[in-house]
Motif scaffolding. Structure first.
Motif, PDB file in Angstrom:
ATOM      1  N   VAL A 125      -1.912  11.317   1.615  1.00 21.89           N
ATOM      2  CA  VAL A 125      -2.012  11.102   3.059  1.00 21.89           C
ATOM      3  C   VAL A 125      -3.128  11.962   3.649  1.00 21.89           C
ATOM      4  N   LYS A 126      -3.228  13.203   3.187  1.00 19.16           N
ATOM      5  CA  LYS A 126      -4.254  14.101   3.717  1.00 19.16           C
ATOM      6  C   LYS A 126      -5.655  13.561   3.440  1.00 19.16           C
ATOM      7  N   VAL A 127      -5.907  13.092   2.217  1.00 19.79           N
ATOM      8  CA  VAL A 127      -7.251  12.607   1.904  1.00 19.79           C
ATOM      9  C   VAL A 127      -7.532  11.284   2.622  1.00 19.79           C
ATOM     10  N   ILE A 128      -6.509  10.460   2.822  1.00 22.55           N
ATOM     11  CA  ILE A 128      -6.695   9.224   3.595  1.00 22.55           C
ATOM     12  C   ILE A 128      -7.084   9.558   5.034  1.00 22.55           C
ATOM     13  N   LYS A 129      -6.417  10.531   5.611  1.00 16.30           N
ATOM     14  CA  LYS A 129      -6.761  10.936   6.977  1.00 16.30           C
ATOM     15  C   LYS A 129      -8.133  11.588   7.034  1.00 16.30           C
ATOM     16  N   ASP A 130      -8.476  12.352   6.009  1.00 18.98           N
ATOM     17  CA  ASP A 130      -9.806  12.962   5.970  1.00 18.98           C
ATOM     18  C   ASP A 130     -10.908  11.907   5.956  1.00 18.98           C
ATOM     19  N   ARG A 131     -10.591  10.724   5.407  1.00 16.46           N
ATOM     20  CA  ARG A 131     -11.578   9.639   5.369  1.00 16.46           C
ATOM     21  C   ARG A 131     -11.504   8.765   6.627  1.00 16.46           C
ATOM     22  N   GLY A 132     -10.604   9.102   7.547  1.00 15.23           N
ATOM     23  CA  GLY A 132     -10.458   8.322   8.770  1.00 15.23           C
ATOM     24  C   GLY A 132      -9.844   6.952   8.533  1.00 15.23           C
ATOM     25  N   LEU A 133      -9.002   6.832   7.514  1.00 13.36           N
ATOM     26  CA  LEU A 133      -8.434   5.546   7.123  1.00 13.36           C
ATOM     27  C   LEU A 133      -6.963   5.401   7.501  1.00 13.36           C
ATOM     28  N   GLN A 134      -6.458   6.296   8.351  1.00 12.29           N
ATOM     29  CA  GLN A 134      -5.026   6.306   8.646  1.00 12.29           C
ATOM     30  C   GLN A 134      -4.536   5.071   9.384  1.00 12.29           C
ATOM     31  N   ASN A 135      -5.454   4.313   9.972  1.00 11.26           N
ATOM     32  CA  ASN A 135      -5.067   3.081  10.665  1.00 11.26           C
ATOM     33  C   ASN A 135      -5.650   1.836   9.983  1.00 11.26           C
ATOM     34  N   ALA A 136      -6.041   1.980   8.745  1.00 14.44           N
ATOM     35  CA  ALA A 136      -6.740   0.907   8.041  1.00 14.44           C
ATOM     36  C   ALA A 136      -5.775   0.071   7.202  1.00 14.44           C
ATOM     37  N   ARG A 137      -6.302  -1.012   6.689  1.00 17.10           N
ATOM     38  CA  ARG A 137      -5.585  -1.857   5.738  1.00 17.10           C
ATOM     39  C   ARG A 137      -5.919  -1.327   4.341  1.00 17.10           C
ATOM     40  N   ILE A 138      -4.904  -0.832   3.642  1.00 15.68           N
ATOM     41  CA  ILE A 138      -5.109  -0.133   2.364  1.00 15.68           C
ATOM     42  C   ILE A 138      -4.337  -0.843   1.253  1.00 15.68           C
ATOM     43  N   GLY A 139      -5.023  -1.128   0.179  1.00 13.58           N
ATOM     44  CA  GLY A 139      -4.379  -1.736  -0.980  1.00 13.58           C
ATOM     45  C   GLY A 139      -3.847  -0.664  -1.909  1.00 13.58           C
ATOM     46  N   VAL A 140      -2.574  -0.733  -2.217  1.00 11.89           N
ATOM     47  CA  VAL A 140      -1.930   0.247  -3.096  1.00 11.89           C
ATOM     48  C   VAL A 140      -1.437  -0.464  -4.349  1.00 11.89           C
ATOM     49  N   ASP A 141      -1.906  -0.009  -5.489  1.00 17.24           N
ATOM     50  CA  ASP A 141      -1.413  -0.500  -6.782  1.00 17.24           C
ATOM     51  C   ASP A 141       0.082  -0.194  -6.844  1.00 17.24           C
ATOM     52  N   GLU A 142       0.898  -1.232  -6.767  1.00 13.55           N
ATOM     53  CA  GLU A 142       2.350  -1.048  -6.630  1.00 13.55           C
ATOM     54  C   GLU A 142       3.061  -0.696  -7.928  1.00 13.55           C
ATOM     55  N   ILE A 143       2.359  -0.741  -9.050  1.00 10.79           N
ATOM     56  CA  ILE A 143       3.043  -0.592 -10.334  1.00 10.79           C
ATOM     57  C   ILE A 143       3.381   0.863 -10.658  1.00 10.79           C
ATOM     58  N   GLY A 144       2.501   1.798 -10.307  1.00  8.11           N
ATOM     59  CA  GLY A 144       2.717   3.187 -10.714  1.00  8.11           C
ATOM     60  C   GLY A 144       3.389   4.077  -9.688  1.00  8.11           C
ATOM     61  N   ILE A 145       3.494   3.624  -8.447  1.00 10.31           N
ATOM     62  CA  ILE A 145       4.094   4.453  -7.403  1.00 10.31           C
ATOM     63  C   ILE A 145       5.581   4.121  -7.301  1.00 10.31           C
ATOM     64  N   LEU A 146       6.421   5.149  -7.347  1.00 14.98           N
ATOM     65  CA  LEU A 146       7.863   4.923  -7.250  1.00 14.98           C
ATOM     66  C   LEU A 146       8.219   4.407  -5.851  1.00 14.98           C
TER      67      LEU A 146
END
Length: 399
Positions: A125-146
């Motif tokens: 979350v911190k690095v996403i916010k550092d990139r200014g992407l906190q309100n963006a559409r983000i693709g998350v690889d769903e297989i490895g995240i619990l």
């Protein structure tokens, strides 16, 4: 492009553009390594540990790696081309006083000096916010995240839209970079040499485990690491996932190898057969049939050809050449960091061959009470056909 870079960045960017994504988050072990060069060991050997790689779309900032403090030494590896590393979690590492550190240890020391971001999701979350992407559409690889971590990520980024993105990584990984092709070629050839080493010890009284030891030893000697070792003899060779035992070889035994290690993280999966003494008529006929089917599949493969068409031709050829009841669910698959990448050479497959795909083509036959026979080659699709990685042909090895 850095020669060590594995990721097909152009394909990843194209996938993001098509899905209107501002960034991708790799979560499964293969995708984290693919996206960053970081081999998160704990992810590869047990379920649960989290490691991520953030890849913003062009213009969205630099990529980043999120790693537990206990894996910091692996993030300092020279092949990790992503330079922004965020660590999380406690782990005790001491530093000797009065010693000049080499470049690798200096990198570890600098990473340990960074702020602990708490846990995997908080660091992401911190690095996403550092990139200014906190309100963006983000693709998350769903297989490895619990699932609970996905929920935490969504809660921490209420303005973001999280979408499943494992298919984008599958799309990108289907077309290999030159570095990937080189590693896969080496991996396949190590497996080929290792089969020859195993067959060299095959004799009456030797065991399946003797063959396995010879196979895996050669793999290590040649620079690979063991992964897959289905080695069975006699009727046991019909076990689709047979694991070696102390079963001793006797005259007339068929030996089936469905094997492969990994080289610099890249997998091998090839198959060959031997027979201890002269083969009987059935074995000659059936083995020839699967070889002709394999050859037919390989000769068809080129860019633009449908995987389903290759499947149908291979199966029909095996049936015509001597096994009229032959059936298969697939006759091959892509290979890379994972043993099964795109494409899938199956009757229902929508995949179409493209230049740069590395594929395993196979025509196995299993008959309980008789034996298993299997030939499987690895090759890369070129602009007008294929380039085989194999050192040996598919002929039945008579020992």
């Amino acid at each position: 492009m850095d020669i060590a870079m594995l990721a097909n960045i152009d394909r990843l960017n194209a996938g993001m553009k098509q899905a209107s994504l501002a960034a991708l988050v790799a979560t499964m072990p293969e995708n984290v390594t693919y996206a960053s060069g970081f081999w998160a060991m704990s992810q590869w050997i047990r379920r649960g540990p989290q490691a991520y790689a953030l890849l913003p779309a062009p213009g969205g900032g630099e990529p980043a790696v999120i790693a537990s403090t206990g894996l910091i030494d692996l993030v300092a590896d020279a092949e990790v081309w992503v330079k922004d590393v965020r660590r999380f979690g406690g782990f005790s590492v001491n530093k000797a006083e009065g010693v000049e550190l080499d470049a690798h240890d200096q990198r570890i020391d600098a990473l340990l000096a960074q702020q602990d971001d708490g846990d995997a999701v908080k660091a992401l979350v911190k690095v996403i916010k550092d990139r200014g992407l906190q309100n963006a559409r983000i693709g998350v690889d769903e297989i490895g995240i619990l699932p609970q971590y996905w929920d935490q990520l969504a809660e921490a980024l209420p303005g973001a839209t999280l979408v499943r993105a494992a298919d984008i990584f599958r799309f990108a990984r289907a077309i290999k970079t030159p570095e990937e092709i080189a590693r896969l070629r080496k991996s396949a050839q190590i497996a080929d040499m290792s089969i020859s080493a195993a067959l060299a010890v095959a004799k009456v009284g030797a065991t399946e485990n003797d063959l396995a030891r010879a196979f895996h030893t050669k793999t290590i000697v040649e620079g690979g690491m063991p992964v897959l070792g289905c080695i069975g003899v006699g009727a046991r060779s019909a076990g689709t996932n047979v694991q070696p035992t102390d079963r001793e070889l006797i005259a007339g035994d068929i030996i089936r190898f469905d094997v492969g290690g990994r080289y610099k993280h890249y997998r091998a999966d090839i198959a060959r057969n031997g027979v201890l003494g002269e083969p009987d008529a059935k074995t000659i006929k059936y083995h020839r049939a699967i070889c002709v089917g394999l050859d037919r599949a390989i000769e068809m493969i080129k860019p633009g050809v449908k995987a389903a068409d290759v499947f149908n031709a291979a199966v029909e050829t095996v049936r015509r050449e001597g096994i009229p009841h032959y059936q298969r669910s697939h006759v091959g698959h892509g290979i890379g960091l994972d043993g099964y990448d795109a494409p899938n050479i199956a009757p229902s497959s929508k995949d179409v061959f493209e230049e740069g795909m590395v594929i395993c083509v196979e025509t196995p036959y299993y008959e309980i009470g008789y034996a298993g026979l299997q030939v499987e080659d690895t090759l890369v699709v070129t602009k007008d056909g294929v380039d085989s990685f194999m050192l040996s042909d598919t002929a039945l090895r008579v020992l």
